[in-house]
Enzyme design. Sequence first.
Site, short mmCIF file in Angstrom:
data_model
loop_
_atom_site.label_atom_id
_atom_site.label_comp_id
_atom_site.label_asym_id
_atom_site.label_seq_id
_atom_site.Cartn_x
_atom_site.Cartn_y
_atom_site.Cartn_z
N HIS A 190 2.44 -5.02 2.00
CA HIS A 190 2.58 -3.63 2.49
C HIS A 190 1.90 -3.47 3.86
O HIS A 190 2.36 -2.69 4.70
CB HIS A 190 1.95 -2.63 1.52
CG HIS A 190 2.85 -2.23 0.41
ND1 HIS A 190 4.11 -1.69 0.61
CD2 HIS A 190 2.69 -2.29 -0.94
CE1 HIS A 190 4.67 -1.43 -0.56
NE2 HIS A 190 3.83 -1.79 -1.52
N HIS A 246 1.32 -8.67 -3.07
CA HIS A 246 2.21 -7.50 -2.96
C HIS A 246 1.57 -6.45 -2.04
O HIS A 246 2.24 -5.91 -1.16
CB HIS A 246 2.45 -6.95 -4.38
CG HIS A 246 3.29 -5.72 -4.43
ND1 HIS A 246 4.53 -5.70 -5.03
CD2 HIS A 246 3.08 -4.45 -3.99
CE1 HIS A 246 5.04 -4.46 -4.94
NE2 HIS A 246 4.16 -3.69 -4.32
N GLU A 247 0.27 -6.18 -2.25
CA GLU A 247 -0.40 -5.15 -1.44
C GLU A 247 -0.58 -5.60 0.01
O GLU A 247 -0.39 -4.81 0.94
CB GLU A 247 -1.76 -4.77 -2.05
CG GLU A 247 -1.67 -4.18 -3.45
CD GLU A 247 -0.61 -3.11 -3.64
OE1 GLU A 247 -0.36 -2.32 -2.71
OE2 GLU A 247 -0.01 -3.06 -4.73
N GLY A 257 -2.00 -1.61 -8.05
CA GLY A 257 -2.45 -1.75 -6.68
C GLY A 257 -1.84 -0.67 -5.81
O GLY A 257 -0.81 -0.10 -6.17
N CYS A 301 7.03 -1.03 -7.63
CA CYS A 301 6.23 -0.51 -6.52
C CYS A 301 6.20 1.01 -6.62
O CYS A 301 7.24 1.63 -6.89
CB CYS A 301 6.87 -0.95 -5.21
SG CYS A 301 6.03 -0.36 -3.74
N LEU A 302 5.04 1.60 -6.38
CA LEU A 302 4.92 3.06 -6.44
C LEU A 302 5.74 3.75 -5.36
O LEU A 302 6.05 4.93 -5.48
CB LEU A 302 3.45 3.47 -6.35
CG LEU A 302 2.59 3.06 -7.55
CD1 LEU A 302 1.11 3.30 -7.27
CD2 LEU A 302 3.00 3.80 -8.81
N GLN A 328 1.15 3.12 1.99
CA GLN A 328 1.92 3.85 0.98
C GLN A 328 1.55 5.33 0.92
O GLN A 328 2.27 6.12 0.34
CB GLN A 328 1.73 3.22 -0.40
CG GLN A 328 2.37 1.85 -0.51
CD GLN A 328 2.14 1.27 -1.88
OE1 GLN A 328 1.15 0.61 -2.13
NE2 GLN A 328 3.06 1.55 -2.78
#
Length: 184
Positions: free
Chosen positions: A157, A153-154, A60, A110-111, A65
Amino acid sequence: MLTMEDIIKDGHPTLRSVAKEVPLPASEEDKDTLKALMEYVIASQNPEIAKEKDLRPGIGLAAPQINVSKRMIAIHVTDEKENLYSYALFNPKIISHSVEKAYLTSGEGCLSVDESIPGYVPRYARVTVKATTLEGEEIKLRLKGLPAVCIQHEIDHLNGIMFYDHINKDDPFAPIENATPIER
C-alpha cells in the site's frame, strides 16, 4: 476513532501513489495517525466493537488507506501457533526475503476493496523488515507465515500496489512454484 467512512476505496488516486517517508522523530500528528490505524485494526477484530461501530475486520491498515500518503502501517495478527504480532510502524522497509514463496489458500482481502477478488497472491514466505516504532525505536522484524503476508500487503500500500496486482490474470488459481500454502 477511525470508521469505515475514513477508509478510501479502490480507484482513489492516493491508493496508487508512492507514500512519502515520515520525518523522524515523528510529529505528534503522525504519531496520532499511526495510533488511530492500530486502534482501528484492534477494535475491528473485537466482534462487539466491530458490530457497534460498523467496522469491517482487518489484520492490517496502511496510512494511504485513510488518504494519508505517508509510510505508516499497523498490523495486529496471529500466526498458526496463536503468537500475536502487533506493530505500529513508521517507514517499514523489507531488507531481505526468502526465495521461497507463500500464499493464502483463501486469497487476500483489503479494507479498501469491497468486492471479493479471487486468486492466489504470491508473497515471500519469510521477510525481514526494518522500521521505527511509535516510541521512536528502530527495530528489525523477522516474519513468516500470515504475519509475513500481512506486512507485505501493507508495505505494498505504501508503494501504490494493490494485492490483486499480484494475481495471475489468466489463471488466478494457477499453482505457485516453490510456494507454501497458508490456510486461514
